[in-house]
Motif scaffolding. Structure first.
Motif, PDB file in Angstrom:
ATOM      1  N   VAL A  59       2.364  -3.149 -10.680  1.00 13.32           N
ATOM      2  CA  VAL A  59       3.792  -3.440 -10.571  1.00 13.32           C
ATOM      3  C   VAL A  59       4.203  -4.133 -11.872  1.00 13.32           C
ATOM      4  CG1 VAL A  59       5.579  -4.666  -9.291  1.00 13.32           C
ATOM      5  CG2 VAL A  59       3.623  -3.660  -8.067  1.00 13.32           C
ATOM      6  N   ARG A  60       5.030  -3.464 -12.645  1.00 15.15           N
ATOM      7  CA  ARG A  60       5.342  -3.919 -14.005  1.00 15.15           C
ATOM      8  C   ARG A  60       5.898  -5.345 -14.035  1.00 15.15           C
ATOM      9  NH1 ARG A  60       9.830  -4.531 -16.445  1.00 15.15           N
ATOM     10  NH2 ARG A  60      10.922  -3.561 -14.699  1.00 15.15           N
ATOM     11  N   SER A  61       6.763  -5.684 -13.119  1.00 12.80           N
ATOM     12  CA  SER A  61       7.425  -6.996 -13.142  1.00 12.80           C
ATOM     13  C   SER A  61       6.612  -8.096 -12.476  1.00 12.80           C
ATOM     14  CB  SER A  61       8.794  -6.896 -12.467  1.00 12.80           C
ATOM     15  OG  SER A  61       8.662  -6.412 -11.143  1.00 12.80           O
ATOM     16  N   MET A  62       5.431  -7.746 -11.945  1.00 13.45           N
ATOM     17  CA  MET A  62       4.574  -8.736 -11.289  1.00 13.45           C
ATOM     18  C   MET A  62       3.148  -8.581 -11.803  1.00 13.45           C
ATOM     19  SD  MET A  62       6.036  -8.381  -7.379  1.00 13.45           S
ATOM     20  CE  MET A  62       5.066  -9.742  -6.739  1.00 13.45           C
ATOM     21  N   PRO A  63       2.851  -9.116 -12.969  1.00 12.85           N
ATOM     22  CA  PRO A  63       1.520  -8.949 -13.559  1.00 12.85           C
ATOM     23  C   PRO A  63       0.414  -9.367 -12.589  1.00 12.85           C
ATOM     24  CG  PRO A  63       3.009 -10.002 -15.111  1.00 12.85           C
ATOM     25  CD  PRO A  63       3.739  -9.951 -13.806  1.00 12.85           C
ATOM     26  N   GLY A  64      -0.562  -8.489 -12.430  1.00 16.82           N
ATOM     27  CA  GLY A  64      -1.675  -8.770 -11.527  1.00 16.82           C
ATOM     28  C   GLY A  64      -1.487  -8.231 -10.125  1.00 16.82           C
ATOM     29  N   VAL A  65      -0.271  -7.775  -9.785  1.00 18.39           N
ATOM     30  CA  VAL A  65       0.022  -7.223  -8.466  1.00 18.39           C
ATOM     31  C   VAL A  65       0.080  -5.702  -8.583  1.00 18.39           C
ATOM     32  CG1 VAL A  65       1.713  -7.113  -6.588  1.00 18.39           C
ATOM     33  CG2 VAL A  65       1.240  -9.294  -7.727  1.00 18.39           C
ATOM     34  N   VAL A  66      -0.417  -5.007  -7.551  1.00 18.40           N
ATOM     35  CA  VAL A  66      -0.453  -3.543  -7.588  1.00 18.40           C
ATOM     36  C   VAL A  66       0.072  -2.968  -6.279  1.00 18.40           C
ATOM     37  CG1 VAL A  66      -2.455  -3.533  -9.134  1.00 18.40           C
ATOM     38  CG2 VAL A  66      -2.808  -3.345  -6.655  1.00 18.40           C
ATOM     39  N   GLN A  67       0.436  -1.694  -6.330  1.00 19.29           N
ATOM     40  CA  GLN A  67       0.583  -0.877  -5.135  1.00 19.29           C
ATOM     41  C   GLN A  67      -0.794  -0.278  -4.864  1.00 19.29           C
ATOM     42  OE1 GLN A  67       3.534   1.863  -6.570  1.00 19.29           O
ATOM     43  NE2 GLN A  67       5.262   0.652  -5.794  1.00 19.29           N
ATOM     44  N   HIS A  68      -1.342  -0.560  -3.691  1.00 16.55           N
ATOM     45  CA  HIS A  68      -2.733  -0.197  -3.407  1.00 16.55           C
ATOM     46  C   HIS A  68      -2.874   1.226  -2.879  1.00 16.55           C
ATOM     47  CE1 HIS A  68      -4.929  -3.929  -4.003  1.00 16.55           C
ATOM     48  NE2 HIS A  68      -3.921  -4.589  -3.460  1.00 16.55           N
ATOM     49  N   SER A  69      -4.001   1.814  -3.200  1.00 15.88           N
ATOM     50  CA  SER A  69      -4.491   2.992  -2.494  1.00 15.88           C
ATOM     51  C   SER A  69      -5.212   2.514  -1.239  1.00 15.88           C
ATOM     52  CB  SER A  69      -5.455   3.775  -3.379  1.00 15.88           C
ATOM     53  OG  SER A  69      -6.637   3.006  -3.610  1.00 15.88           O
ATOM     54  N   ARG A  70      -5.620   3.438  -0.380  1.00 11.45           N
ATOM     55  CA  ARG A  70      -6.373   3.027   0.809  1.00 11.45           C
ATOM     56  C   ARG A  70      -7.674   2.324   0.430  1.00 11.45           C
ATOM     57  NH1 ARG A  70      -6.875   7.519   5.423  1.00 11.45           N
ATOM     58  NH2 ARG A  70      -7.766   5.694   6.488  1.00 11.45           N
ATOM     59  N   ASP A  71      -8.381   2.873  -0.551  1.00  6.17           N
ATOM     60  CA  ASP A  71      -9.655   2.274  -0.951  1.00  6.17           C
ATOM     61  C   ASP A  71      -9.458   0.894  -1.558  1.00  6.17           C
ATOM     62  OD1 ASP A  71     -11.165   4.375  -0.036  1.00  6.17           O
ATOM     63  OD2 ASP A  71     -11.343   5.355  -1.993  1.00  6.17           O
ATOM     64  N   SER A  72      -8.476   0.762  -2.452  1.00  6.38           N
ATOM     65  CA  SER A  72      -8.287  -0.543  -3.100  1.00  6.38           C
ATOM     66  C   SER A  72      -7.744  -1.575  -2.116  1.00  6.38           C
ATOM     67  CB  SER A  72      -7.374  -0.420  -4.325  1.00  6.38           C
ATOM     68  OG  SER A  72      -6.042  -0.106  -3.972  1.00  6.38           O
ATOM     69  N   THR A 117       0.844  -1.180   0.000  1.00  9.41           N
ATOM     70  CA  THR A 117       0.000   0.000   0.000  1.00  9.41           C
ATOM     71  C   THR A 117       0.889   1.243   0.000  1.00  9.41           C
ATOM     72  OG1 THR A 117      -1.773   1.202   1.159  1.00  9.41           O
ATOM     73  CG2 THR A 117      -0.239  -0.068   2.524  1.00  9.41           C
ATOM     74  N   MET A 118       0.581   2.169  -0.909  1.00  9.51           N
ATOM     75  CA  MET A 118       1.417   3.344  -1.134  1.00  9.51           C
ATOM     76  C   MET A 118       0.732   4.590  -0.609  1.00  9.51           C
ATOM     77  SD  MET A 118       4.196   4.587  -2.569  1.00  9.51           S
ATOM     78  CE  MET A 118       4.809   6.185  -3.110  1.00  9.51           C
ATOM     79  N   GLU A 119       1.437   5.343   0.175  1.00 10.96           N
ATOM     80  CA  GLU A 119       0.906   6.576   0.738  1.00 10.96           C
ATOM     81  C   GLU A 119       0.533   7.573  -0.356  1.00 10.96           C
ATOM     82  OE1 GLU A 119       2.216   9.830   4.158  1.00 10.96           O
ATOM     83  OE2 GLU A 119       3.729   8.539   3.230  1.00 10.96           O
ATOM     84  N   GLY A 120      -0.672   8.122  -0.270  1.00  8.38           N
ATOM     85  CA  GLY A 120      -1.088   9.197  -1.158  1.00  8.38           C
ATOM     86  C   GLY A 120      -1.700   8.773  -2.474  1.00  8.38           C
ATOM     87  N   LEU A 121      -1.766   7.483  -2.762  1.00 14.63           N
ATOM     88  CA  LEU A 121      -2.367   7.050  -4.024  1.00 14.63           C
ATOM     89  C   LEU A 121      -3.884   7.221  -3.984  1.00 14.63           C
ATOM     90  CD1 LEU A 121      -0.515   3.718  -4.994  1.00 14.63           C
ATOM     91  CD2 LEU A 121      -0.093   6.036  -5.853  1.00 14.63           C
ATOM     92  N   THR A 122      -4.447   7.574  -5.124  1.00 18.67           N
ATOM     93  CA  THR A 122      -5.905   7.593  -5.254  1.00 18.67           C
ATOM     94  C   THR A 122      -6.402   6.416  -6.081  1.00 18.67           C
ATOM     95  OG1 THR A 122      -5.728   9.059  -7.188  1.00 18.67           O
ATOM     96  CG2 THR A 122      -6.042  10.094  -5.029  1.00 18.67           C
ATOM     97  N   GLU A 123      -5.502   5.817  -6.864  1.00 19.84           N
ATOM     98  CA  GLU A 123      -5.809   4.629  -7.659  1.00 19.84           C
ATOM     99  C   GLU A 123      -4.653   3.645  -7.522  1.00 19.84           C
ATOM    100  OE1 GLU A 123      -8.569   3.971  -9.260  1.00 19.84           O
ATOM    101  OE2 GLU A 123      -9.492   5.947  -8.944  1.00 19.84           O
ATOM    102  N   PRO A 124      -4.921   2.350  -7.604  1.00 21.20           N
ATOM    103  CA  PRO A 124      -3.819   1.387  -7.529  1.00 21.20           C
ATOM    104  C   PRO A 124      -2.885   1.509  -8.731  1.00 21.20           C
ATOM    105  CG  PRO A 124      -5.902   0.289  -8.050  1.00 21.20           C
ATOM    106  CD  PRO A 124      -6.238   1.699  -7.706  1.00 21.20           C
TER     107      PRO A 124
END
Length: 345
Positions: free
Chosen positions: A68-81, A58-65
């Motif tokens: 992660v380019r090298s990990m298809p299907g994985v994201v840095q999350h926003s609080r909502d996601s 989870t990444m501080e300040g994100l509004t959308e996830p």
């Protein structure tokens, strides 16, 4: 003279017709492989959704996830996601979630790691509020995401990680996580004495019920490559002075004995797939639950091979997870946790 086999069963190849054993054709192991129902009935190792733990970023300040380019299907999350991901995991029956927090600002000592309003404590509160006890909520208790040099601890005047000074900062981080409501702190830095220090710190502050999921055997592995992208790592150099040498196995058993003696409630082997021998040795040696972490590089290689049509994606995912369970892991940290859990249910 006995050949060591039960009468009519074993014996050297060629003892029977066409190179079969004396028991043939009475003894036919293939009888237990003839149908899906039969294979399911006699399976020695099973996967269950509750065996799986989902690592999330989870990444501080994100509004959308952010993918992660090298990990298809994985994201840095926003609080909502992140909240949605936690609910999805709970509804799938996943056993737990491991939180990694990515701050906007870093400094030399990683002070954001124990900020009560920092990204990781915020994530803990959000997830616990969303799913309660439906998931075991664990948090990474390490400074590497929070330091501007990317190491897992504070550096001394020579640029080396100062083990004992780092322990004091781990204690602050663990207390902040416990106050936010985490169920398990997960010290992953491989500092000597980290488990004992955290147990004493938590107990003294009234958090005797907060568990410790100890990274006992964490190797200095090239399989961590995609993870560095996922956590926006600032690391230059390597971590070989504190993570374990891939050449060593007995060293893991020494680390294991220390962690259990210091109060570890559960222990982790990381990575998993290239260290199944370590998983087995650890599982045979202790009676605390053993966790294996199927890391980013293992995930990325399977996804890349599947995307090229070189492997059957679902089959190979399941095969890797079963092999980790078969080696002795009670639980598995895997980025496929929700997908596999939904399929198993």
């Amino acid at each position: 003279m006995s050949d060591g086999f039960p009468e009519g069963v074993g014996g050297p190849a060629g003892a029977g017709p066409a190179g079969t054993t004396p028991g043939f054709p009475t003894v036919r192991p293939r009888r237990l492989r003839g149908s899906a129902a039969m294979r399911r009935l006699v399976a020695e190792t099973r996967l269950h959704p509750a065996d799986l733990i989902l690592p999330v970023f989870t990444m501080e300040g994100l509004t959308e996830p952010v993918p992660v380019r090298s990990m298809p299907g994985v994201v840095q999350h926003s609080r909502d996601s992140l909240r949605k991901a936690a609910v999805e995991a709970a509804e799938a029956g996943v056993g737990g979630i491991m939180l990694f927090g990515l701050p906007r600002q870093k400094d030399a000592v990683g002070s954001g790691a124990w900020d009560p309003d920092g990204v990781l404590q915020q994530a803990i509160r959000d997830v616990v509020a969303e799913v309660g006890d439906a998931l075991v909520v664990a948090a990474d208790t390490c400074l590497d995401e929070f330091t501007d040099h990317g190491h897992c601890g504070v550096l001394d005047e020579h640029g080396r990680v100062d083990n004992d000074a780092t322990l004091e900062l781990y204690g602050r981080m663990a207390l902040a996580q416990a106050e936010a409501g985490v169920h398990l702190v997960a010290p992953s830095g491989m500092m000597d004495g980290q488990v004992g220090h955290l147990r004493r710190t938590l107990d003294a502050a009234g958090f005797a019920d907060t568990g410790i999921l100890a990274y006992t055997a964490k190797y200095a592995s090239a399989f961590f490559g995609p993870f560095r992208e996922a956590v926006n790592s600032s690391l230059t150099g390597d971590r070989r002075t504190y993570q374990q040498d891939p050449a060593n196995a007995r060293e893991s058993m020494r680390e294991l004995a220390l962690d259990v003696a210091e109060g570890a409630d559960m222990v982790i082997v990381k990575p998993a797939m290239s260290y199944l021998d370590i998983v087995r040795q650890v599982a045979d040696a202790v009676d605390v639950p053993v966790v294996a972490y199927q890391v980013s590089g293992e995930y990325a290689m399977v996804e890349a091979a599947a995307a090229n049509g070189w492997v059957e994606r679902e089959r190979i995912i399941d095969e890797t997870l079963v092999s980790i369970r078969r080696a002795g892991a009670r639980s598995i940290l895997t980025y496929w946790a929700v997908e596999v859990a939904q399929r198993l249910r």
